[in-house]
Design a protein around this motif. Structure first.
Motif, PDB file in Angstrom:
ATOM      1  N   ALA A  29       0.569  -1.322   0.012  1.00  0.00           N
ATOM      2  CA  ALA A  29      -0.067   0.044   0.052  1.00  0.00           C
ATOM      3  C   ALA A  29       0.838   1.330   0.175  1.00  0.00           C
ATOM      4  CB  ALA A  29      -0.862  -0.098   1.073  1.00  0.00           C
ATOM      5  N   ASN A  58       0.841   3.844  -3.123  1.00  0.00           N
ATOM      6  CA  ASN A  58       0.340   5.239  -2.651  1.00  0.00           C
ATOM      7  C   ASN A  58       1.563   6.272  -3.090  1.00  0.00           C
ATOM      8  OD1 ASN A  58      -1.716   6.544  -1.493  1.00  0.00           O
ATOM      9  ND2 ASN A  58      -0.748   6.879   0.208  1.00  0.00           N
ATOM     10  N   GLN A  76      -7.487   1.135   0.930  1.00  0.00           N
ATOM     11  CA  GLN A  76      -6.196   1.726   0.851  1.00  0.00           C
ATOM     12  C   GLN A  76      -5.529   2.182  -0.175  1.00  0.00           C
ATOM     13  OE1 GLN A  76      -3.363  -0.385   3.701  1.00  0.00           O
ATOM     14  NE2 GLN A  76      -5.158  -2.092   3.645  1.00  0.00           N
ATOM     15  N   GLU A 101      -5.788   4.487  -2.867  1.00  0.00           N
ATOM     16  CA  GLU A 101      -6.452   5.737  -3.354  1.00  0.00           C
ATOM     17  C   GLU A 101      -6.476   6.148  -4.646  1.00  0.00           C
ATOM     18  OE1 GLU A 101      -5.471   8.398  -0.305  1.00  0.00           O
ATOM     19  OE2 GLU A 101      -5.723   7.237   1.385  1.00  0.00           O
TER      20      GLU A 101
HETATM   21  C1  LIG Z   1      -1.485   7.387   0.961  1.00  0.00           C
HETATM   22  O1  LIG Z   1      -1.058   9.103   0.695  1.00  0.00           O
HETATM   23  C2  LIG Z   1      -2.085   9.804   1.187  1.00  0.00           C
HETATM   24  C3  LIG Z   1      -1.599  11.411   0.907  1.00  0.00           C
HETATM   25  O2  LIG Z   1      -0.554  11.417   0.013  1.00  0.00           O
HETATM   26  C4  LIG Z   1      -2.287   9.586   2.730  1.00  0.00           C
HETATM   27  O3  LIG Z   1      -2.991  10.592   3.237  1.00  0.00           O
HETATM   28  C5  LIG Z   1      -2.695   8.037   3.074  1.00  0.00           C
HETATM   29  O4  LIG Z   1      -2.863   7.843   4.453  1.00  0.00           O
HETATM   30  C6  LIG Z   1      -1.866   7.104   2.231  1.00  0.00           C
HETATM   31  N1  LIG Z   1      -2.415   5.884   2.461  1.00  0.00           N
HETATM   32  C7  LIG Z   1      -1.622   4.996   2.982  1.00  0.00           C
HETATM   33  C8  LIG Z   1      -2.506   3.503   3.003  1.00  0.00           C
HETATM   34  O5  LIG Z   1      -0.293   4.841   3.016  1.00  0.00           O
END
Ligand SMILES: *[C@@H]1O[C@H](CO)[C@@H](O)[C@H](O)[C@H]1NC(C)=O
Ligand SMILES: *[C@@H]1O[C@H](CO)[C@@H](O)[C@H](O)[C@H]1NC(C)=O
Length: 735
Positions: A209, A213, A236, A238
């Motif tokens: 993830a 991400n 997770q 996004e």
């Molecule tokens: C993915 O990135 C966003 C912002 O860039 C953050 O808010 C989020 O927590 C991240 N999710 C994970 C699973 O790392």
């Protein structure tokens, strides 16, 4: 200062009166004095000796594989490959990106087979002796697609990605086990100037993830098994919008989209190819400075880091590695089974295909006739493919060695004696002792003894490419002798696009990683705390720093870490500080002798190099894996050991030790004592100091696999993880 340094060392490397010729002279004079009371028979023996000495001397002079060079940046001792004055940047003119390289290659070798995959005939699940379900497969022959056909598929898939909605600047992740579609997907992305993000299939959900991400991946290309995982964790992910999955005959059900994944476009690989075939688009080709791959590597601590490799980095590596594989040609067949998310395999496949070789895909579990997943009577991947080249990480080669040794030991008697005799005769020959087995005698041993061993890997292997971790001397020698094939040992890191050095195939020595490939400079710099200096005699020693077009851009979105270990000098050359300690032999070959992080000062001030001790200990037949631990609060080192189960059990049987389960045996004091005493012998033979030899050990009954998180995908031990997992045991070892 720097210039003076380099020049003085240059003379010691290049002058004909260096250390090696001197050695020869003293040898010769010894033979002469021994010949004072010569009889004619002695003369007839001496002539070949002197002749071979004379030949050897010429050979060794030729073998100066690297020369010192004057470069910028931090002062140190720097060498380059002896064959090229300046660093190689491309394999040939115009091949300056992965896509240009591949297009040229496909034109050159169009009708020649490129990618081969085995047909799955049957899959069944049987019960293993201990009651667990065990999958067995029956596999057919390899079916091949030519360079021309693969190029068409790449074009189709590349256009298909556009049909799915892939836009300029978006990144694509490949998250799958090694197979033909992986290679095709990589090439297709390159033709769209889309950066490919790679992630080990064995990485945990959190790391996955994090990587997707961090890179804001919109498109994931995965195998069917990984698709289920992605769907499960879609909440997770996004940034993901679409997933292309490679089919798998074991999972017939349609993927079910729900929750966050219901907005995803999910299509099978073949569908994307046909979409692209229907609506072809012009390629959007990258430039050499564009990032081709962001490769996530599992660090020993914390979240994985994404290493940014440009097209220029990769083609420079291809150019360098190509020069290290003699006679690479379309006649070569390469067995691919290591994870493509690992830089060693990625570079191997790109390099070998660029040389016209065919790539046949196998898996680690179906490699040989006796592999776990192979149904009795089915050929393993190696015996079916009969590859000429194969890549391996040391842990795999260690297993091959142990497997052969075990068979020889259990055969016993005459067979064992014959094996030992043949083995020793060949070692003598390889080490250049004149009475070793050459010519007709070699032929005899190959036929009588080693033929069967070679058949395990198909019988035609002409070279083994080893990398990822240092290979033990014993195993390297073993592969040389039993497989009759040179083991090209490479040294490099993901940060330097894999290979920075590669041992020459004609070099019979063991334990060294060869000279720099022609696309890299290697510099040693002083490390005062560790006591390693470039002024050391008889060889310059120091931290290894790599420079040139192979050195990657750094870590994705981590400028601080990048600045710590990458530097650009005043002449514009990028350098990477490896943290490994090496020394240069007079012929220009590098030997890795230590690692900065892994040196521990004991209570009384002696330094223990954990990696060095571990590699010596692995010479014990009782060991499958081990980790040495030491700290400044104690005067001795200890070790956590994964024993070799058959070896330990057969010892127990002979020693009359009774036990209920294997776990029970591992807990026995007698077993610990036996392993400890064998380690003691091996370490003494390996010339370790007393304080370096572990004083206590803990035996574990469970193996370390990448899935347990205790070793990396390349099977290197992860110290921090092991220390954490066995903290209690370590504490007890110091009671
Ligand atoms: C993915 O990135 C966003 C912002 O860039 C953050 O808010 C989020 O927590 C991240 N999710 C994970 C699973 O790392
Ligand atoms: C390739 O893509 C990158 C990232 O989107 C972009 O910066 C670069 O200019 C592109 N290269 C070419 C040759 O268009």
């Amino acid at each position: 200062m720097a210039t003076a340094d380099t020049q003085s060392s240059a003379s010691s490397l290049e002058s004909p009166g260096g250390a090696l010729p001197l050695l020869d002279v003293s040898n010769t004079s010894k033979e002469n004095s021994a010949g004072g009371t010569m009889t004619p028979i002695v003369v007839s023996i001496l002539i070949p000796v002197i002749l071979s000495l004379a030949l050897r001397r010429r050979g060794e002079k030729k073998k100066n594989a690297a020369v010192t060079v004057d470069v910028g940046g931090e002062p140190g001792y720097t060498v380059r490959n002896h064959r090229y004055l300046s660093l190689l940047e491309t394999p040939w003119e115009g091949a300056n990106t992965i896509s240009a390289l591949f297009e040229d290659t496909c034109k050159n070798y169009s009708p020649h087979p490129l990618l081969g995959t085995r047909e799955l005939i049957q899959r069944e699940t049987i019960k293993s002796p201990d009651g667990r379900p065990l999958e067995k497969v029956t596999l057919g022959k390899f079916t091949w697609q030519t360079f021309g056909e693969v190029f068409e598929r790449v074009q189709h898939f590349s256009s298909g990605l556009v049909s799915l909605g892939l836009k300029k600047g978006e990144k694509v992740a490949i998250f799958a086990e090694t197979r033909a579609e992986w290679f095709i997907a990589l090439q297709a992305c390159s033709r769209r100037n889309a950066t490919v993000v790679t992630i080990y299939a064995s990485l945990g959900d959190e790391s996955l993830a994090h990587s997707l991400n961090e890179t804001e991946v919109t498109t994931v290309i995965c195998d069917r098994k990984q698709l289920n995982k992605l769907l499960d964790m879609s909440a997770q992910l996004e940034t993901v919008k679409r997933v292309v999955y490679m089919s798998d005959s074991a999972i017939k059900s349609e993927p079910v989209l729900s929750g966050a994944s219901s907005s995803w476009t999910v299509e099978p690989f073949a569908k994307v190819e046909s979409l692209g075939k229907e609506s072809p688009v012009e390629p959007d080709l990258p430039s050499p400075s564009d990032v081709a791959v962001i490769m996530y590597t599992s660090g020993s601590t914390g979240l994985p880091k994404g290493v940014m490799m440009t097209h220029g980095n990769l083609v420079a590596t291809v150019a360098g590695v190509t020069t290290a594989i003699p006679n690479l040609s379309p006649k070569d067949i390469y067995l691919a089974y290591l994870p493509l998310a690992h830089v060693l395999e990625l570079v191997a496949e790109i390099t070998l295909s660029a040389g016209g070789a065919s790539i046949g895909y196998g898996t680690p579990l179906t490699l040989t006739d006796t592999s776990n997943k192979i149904k009795k009577g089915t050929k393993g991947d190696a015996s079916e493919l009969q590859p000429s080249l194969i890549a391996a990480v040391p842990a795999i080669l260690d297993r091959v060695r142990d497997g052969v040794r075990k068979q020889v030991d259990s055969a016993g008697g005459l067979k064992k004696q014959m094996f030992e005799l043949a083995y020793n005769r060949r070692v003598a020959a390889i080490e250049g002792r004149w009475f070793g087995a050459v010519g007709p005698e070699k032929f005899l041993w190959d036929k009588l003894v080693f033929g069967k061993v070679r058949a395990v890997l198909g019988g035609r292997v002409r070279g083994v490419l080893s990398g990822g971790a240092p290979l033990s001397r014993d195993t390297q020698r073993f592969m040389n002798v039993c497989f009759g094939a040179p083991v090209g040992q490479g040294y490099g890191l993901t940060e330097t696009c894999a290979a920075a050095t590669f041992s020459e195939w004609t070099d019979p020595s063991v334990g060294r990683v060869g000279p720099p490939i022609p696309s890299t400079y290697i510099k040693l710099i002083d490390w005062d705390e560790g006591g390693y200096r470039t002024s050391d005699t008889p060889m310059p020693r120091g931290e290894i720093v790599l420079g040139g077009p192979c050195v990657t851009l750094g870590y994705f979105k981590n400028q601080a870490k990048t600045d710590e270990v990458y530097k650009v000098d005043e002449r514009g050359i990028r350098w990477f500080y490896t943290g490994d300690i090496g020394r240069f032999h007079p012929d220009g070959c590098l030997e890795i002798i230590d690692r900065k992080k892994d040196i521990v000062k004991l209570q009384h001030g002696e330094y223990v190099s954990l990696g060095k001790v571990e590699s010596v200990m692995m010479g014990s037949h009782y060991l499958d894996n081990c980790m040495v631990h030491a700290d400044p609060f104690h005067a001795y080192a200890v070790a956590i050991i994964v024993p070799n189960q058959p070896s330990l059990e057969s010892w127990a049987k002979q020693a009359g030790i009774t036990f209920d389960t294997y776990e029970d045996l591992c807990g026995k004091k007698e077993a610990e004592q036996e392993v400890l005493s064998d380690i003691g012998k091996v370490c003494k033979k390996g010339k370790l100091e007393k304080f370096e030899i572990p004083a206590k050990v803990k035996l574990l009954s469970e193996p370390w696999t990448p899935e347990t998180g205790l070793v990396t995908a390349a099977l290197k031990i992860k110290r921090e993880a092991i220390r954490k997992a066995f903290a209690e045991d370590l504490k007890k070892l110091y009671l």
